[in-house]
Scaffold this motif. Structure first.
Motif, PDB file in Angstrom:
ATOM      1  N   SER B  94     -23.341  40.456  18.299  1.00  0.00           N
ATOM      2  CA  SER B  94     -24.455  40.240  19.153  1.00  0.00           C
ATOM      3  C   SER B  94     -24.242  39.677  20.149  1.00  0.00           C
ATOM      4  CB  SER B  94     -25.743  39.809  18.309  1.00  0.00           C
ATOM      5  OG  SER B  94     -25.186  38.662  17.627  1.00  0.00           O
ATOM      6  N   ARG B  95     -23.180  38.596  20.219  1.00  0.00           N
ATOM      7  CA  ARG B  95     -22.923  37.441  21.224  1.00  0.00           C
ATOM      8  C   ARG B  95     -22.055  38.208  22.236  1.00  0.00           C
ATOM      9  NH1 ARG B  95     -19.229  33.307  21.307  1.00  0.00           N
ATOM     10  NH2 ARG B  95     -17.382  34.040  20.211  1.00  0.00           N
ATOM     11  N   ASP B  96     -22.164  37.620  23.478  1.00  0.00           N
ATOM     12  CA  ASP B  96     -21.094  38.117  24.358  1.00  0.00           C
ATOM     13  C   ASP B  96     -19.731  38.258  23.988  1.00  0.00           C
ATOM     14  OD1 ASP B  96     -19.786  39.029  26.609  1.00  0.00           O
ATOM     15  OD2 ASP B  96     -20.144  37.121  27.961  1.00  0.00           O
ATOM     16  N   PRO B  97     -19.060  39.474  23.779  1.00  0.00           N
ATOM     17  CA  PRO B  97     -17.858  39.775  23.404  1.00  0.00           C
ATOM     18  C   PRO B  97     -16.782  39.079  24.343  1.00  0.00           C
ATOM     19  CG  PRO B  97     -18.763  41.748  23.838  1.00  0.00           C
ATOM     20  CD  PRO B  97     -19.985  40.884  23.968  1.00  0.00           C
ATOM     21  N   LEU B  98     -17.233  38.850  25.781  1.00  0.00           N
ATOM     22  CA  LEU B  98     -16.294  38.664  26.624  1.00  0.00           C
ATOM     23  C   LEU B  98     -15.993  37.079  26.617  1.00  0.00           C
ATOM     24  CD1 LEU B  98     -16.667  41.200  29.532  1.00  0.00           C
ATOM     25  CD2 LEU B  98     -15.044  41.360  27.742  1.00  0.00           C
ATOM     26  N   ALA B  99     -16.921  36.216  25.945  1.00  0.00           N
ATOM     27  CA  ALA B  99     -16.889  34.739  26.030  1.00  0.00           C
ATOM     28  C   ALA B  99     -15.441  34.262  25.859  1.00  0.00           C
ATOM     29  CB  ALA B  99     -17.959  34.429  25.188  1.00  0.00           C
ATOM     30  N   PRO B 100     -14.903  34.483  24.941  1.00  0.00           N
ATOM     31  CA  PRO B 100     -13.529  34.153  24.625  1.00  0.00           C
ATOM     32  C   PRO B 100     -12.451  34.245  25.693  1.00  0.00           C
ATOM     33  CG  PRO B 100     -14.079  35.257  22.727  1.00  0.00           C
ATOM     34  CD  PRO B 100     -15.164  35.480  23.690  1.00  0.00           C
ATOM     35  N   LEU B 101     -12.708  35.599  26.330  1.00  0.00           N
ATOM     36  CA  LEU B 101     -11.798  35.940  27.644  1.00  0.00           C
ATOM     37  C   LEU B 101     -12.146  35.145  28.711  1.00  0.00           C
ATOM     38  CD1 LEU B 101     -11.703  38.138  25.303  1.00  0.00           C
ATOM     39  CD2 LEU B 101     -11.582  39.930  27.455  1.00  0.00           C
ATOM     40  N   ARG B 102     -13.421  34.850  28.942  1.00  0.00           N
ATOM     41  CA  ARG B 102     -13.915  33.989  30.061  1.00  0.00           C
ATOM     42  C   ARG B 102     -13.156  32.570  29.792  1.00  0.00           C
ATOM     43  NH1 ARG B 102     -17.877  36.897  32.607  1.00  0.00           N
ATOM     44  NH2 ARG B 102     -18.918  38.636  31.185  1.00  0.00           N
ATOM     45  N   ASP B 103     -13.257  32.026  28.581  1.00  0.00           N
ATOM     46  CA  ASP B 103     -12.831  30.794  28.498  1.00  0.00           C
ATOM     47  C   ASP B 103     -11.261  30.588  29.178  1.00  0.00           C
ATOM     48  OD1 ASP B 103     -15.092  30.039  27.405  1.00  0.00           O
ATOM     49  OD2 ASP B 103     -14.354  30.287  25.184  1.00  0.00           O
TER      50      ASP B 103
END
Lengths: 311, 204
Positions: B94-103
């Motif tokens: 449900s959460r933004d799947p791209l978050a770890p990529l943005r990190d």
């Protein structure tokens, strides 16, 4: 290693030393662009032979099993090259896995345990029938015949045909014990023929044999190089079970088979859209570029020797 | 220590079996921040593409791997995180799947992504998911490098147990960037074509 072997290897090393010296002097003298390329090519070949002769010396010194394993690795690399530049689909995977992991070890194991009858039919009969079964179970019909034919050709040439060189070690010839010398005879004549055709072609070459298939092959090179290599083969009669005239004819058969083998594999290569077998690794020729003539000459020499001289 | 040992073993095995040679056609192995995006045919893709990079680039480049596959037990998690330096993403969360990529991109480091999202068996890549577009929009300073992985579907297709010894090649193309007023669909199709266009380079 027997005294004869040591003598022969000593001779080869002396010839290579001479060739390396000539190559070095030429590389200092030649200045023209095309001459440079030829000399560089020649020196690259000489270097490859040093490596080859070192590997052979180790194999011959340690005996049959090491030689068999060595040729199994050669087959592995050749098969990988062949299939890597052939088009195919994901559905070929099972057949290819069988070819690599089952049929290469099986074919060379059969030589190691001297199971002659199964050695002769394992790939032409069992692999021939089994591989398309592995393929058809995937249910993909697109290019089915072409895809399977490529794998079959690859396996026949790179494994079945090449395995006939080490199989010379298990030929049963009455009154002749040192079968390693037959392998030496084969490899020496094939390699000499390759290089002498190249040299004669460079010096005297006028008329191309097959300009579209292999532009470097000329009639002058074939006749000059082939006859010289046959003469050297005849001169080696004393290491074989053959009389001098028989050794000359055997060497001639090896030369002709090697020549047409080079021609056929060149056409295969071109039909796959590649110039070298080793295009996948830049800067290196492929293993198949050195083994093309052996793949045709080995079975021919094996069966002629077996038919006329075998028990 | 163990991770780097395992890494060397995996690389040696990979090289022996499937080769894995890099061809820098449209760009060089440079130290810029990059998002490499490639066609996806097998689980070996991540290893091959990452192994193709010089070690100095490898340290700052993170393959993106699916959490449901690579995170399923302690061993695969170890391979993905410690050996391959990967970041794991939830494909269905449900959460933004791209978050770890943005990190990763926020730290100035590089990514390897497979925008098809799933392994295909065709020679040419299928449609790209929109993640690549979001990253291109939010991180305009990162070069977008198309990569075509040749032969991988044949070497190790979906469902296979062992890899077949077929030489695989990674073709690196010319970097592209999101144009000023380009819409999402057009950009993703242009990116897909850039990868597909590199497939012809396989046979010299």
């Amino acid at each position: 290693m027997s005294d004869t072997m040591i003598l022969l290897f000593g001779g080869v090393v002396a010839i290579l030393l001479f060739a390396s010296t000539v190559g070095f002097i030429l590389s200092r003298r030649v200045t023209s662009e095309s001459g440079r390329a030829t000399v560089d090519n020649l020196n690259a070949r000489i270097k490859a032979w040093w490596l080859m002769i070192a590997i052979f010396a180790v194999a011959f010194a340690f005996g049959k099993i090491v030689t068999v394993v060595l040729f199994a690795l050669v087959s592995f690399y050749c098969l990988r090259e062949f299939l890597s530049i052939s088009p195919g689909r994901a559905e070929d995977h099972a057949a290819i896995v069988w070819a690599f992991y089952i049929f290469i070890p099986l074919q060379y194991w059969l030589i190691a345990v001297e199971w002659r009858t199964l050695f002769a039919i394992a790939i032409p009969v069992w692999a021939f029938l089994w591989l398309p079964v592995m393929s058809v179970l995937k249910g993909e019909t697109e290019d089915f015949l072409q895809r399977n034919a490529r794998i079959q050709w690859a396996l026949m040439l790179t494994v079945f045909c090449i395995s006939h060189a080490p199989a010379l070690l298990i030929l049963d010839i009455p009154g002749f014990e040192e079968n390693f010398l037959l392998l030496f005879f084969l490899i020496t004549v094939v390699q000499l023929s390759d290089v002498l055709q190249y040299v004669f072609g460079k010096i005297f070459g006028r008329r191309k044999v097959a300009p579209r298939v292999s532009p470097a092959k000329t009639w002058e090179g074939l006749v000059g190089g082939g006859l010289t290599a046959s003469a050297v083969g005849a001169g080696l009669w004393w290491i074989t079970p053959f009389a001098p005239w028989q050794a000359a004819l055997m060497a001639l058969a090896i030369v002709v088979a090697g020549f047409v083998g080079g021609l056929v594999l060149s056409a295969v290569k071109r039909s796959l859209g590649a110039k070298d077998w080793g295009t996948m690794i830049e800067g290196h020729g492929g293993a198949m570029d050195r083994m093309d003539s052996v793949s045709f000459a080995a079975p021919v020499f094996f069966h002629l020797t077996n038919y006329f001289f075998g028990a | 220590m163990i991770a780097s040992l395992v890494r060397e073993i995996i690389f040696a095995l990979t090289r022996f079996l499937v080769g894995g040679n890099a061809r820098w056609i449209g760009c060089g192995p440079d130290q810029e921040q990059r998002i490499y995006f490639a066609n996806h045919a097998s689980h070996l893709d991540t290893i091959i593409l990452w192994a193709c990079l010089p070690p100095t680039l490898r340290r700052k480049t993170h393959p993106v791997a699916a959490a449901d596959y690579w995170g399923r037990n302690a061993f695969t998690r170890f391979i993905a995180l410690d050996v391959l330096n990967a970041v794991l993403v939830e494909r269905a969360g449900s959460r933004d799947p791209l978050a770890p990529l943005r990190d990763v991109l926020d730290k100035g480091e590089s990514l390897i992504i497979f925008p098809e999202g799933t392994r295909g068996k065709e020679v040419l890549p299928g449609t790209f998911k929109s993640g690549l577009h979001h990253l291109a929009r939010d991180y305009p300073q990162a070069q977008l490098v198309p990569v075509y992985l040749a032969n991988l579907a044949r070497a190790y297709p979906k469902g296979a147990v062992v890899p077949a010894p077929i030489n695989c090649v990674a073709n690196f193309g010319t970097p592209l960037a999101l144009a000023e007023d380009e819409d999402k669909g057009a950009f993703l199709e242009r990116a897909r074509k850039a990868v597909a266009g590199l497939s012809g380079e396989m046979q010299a």
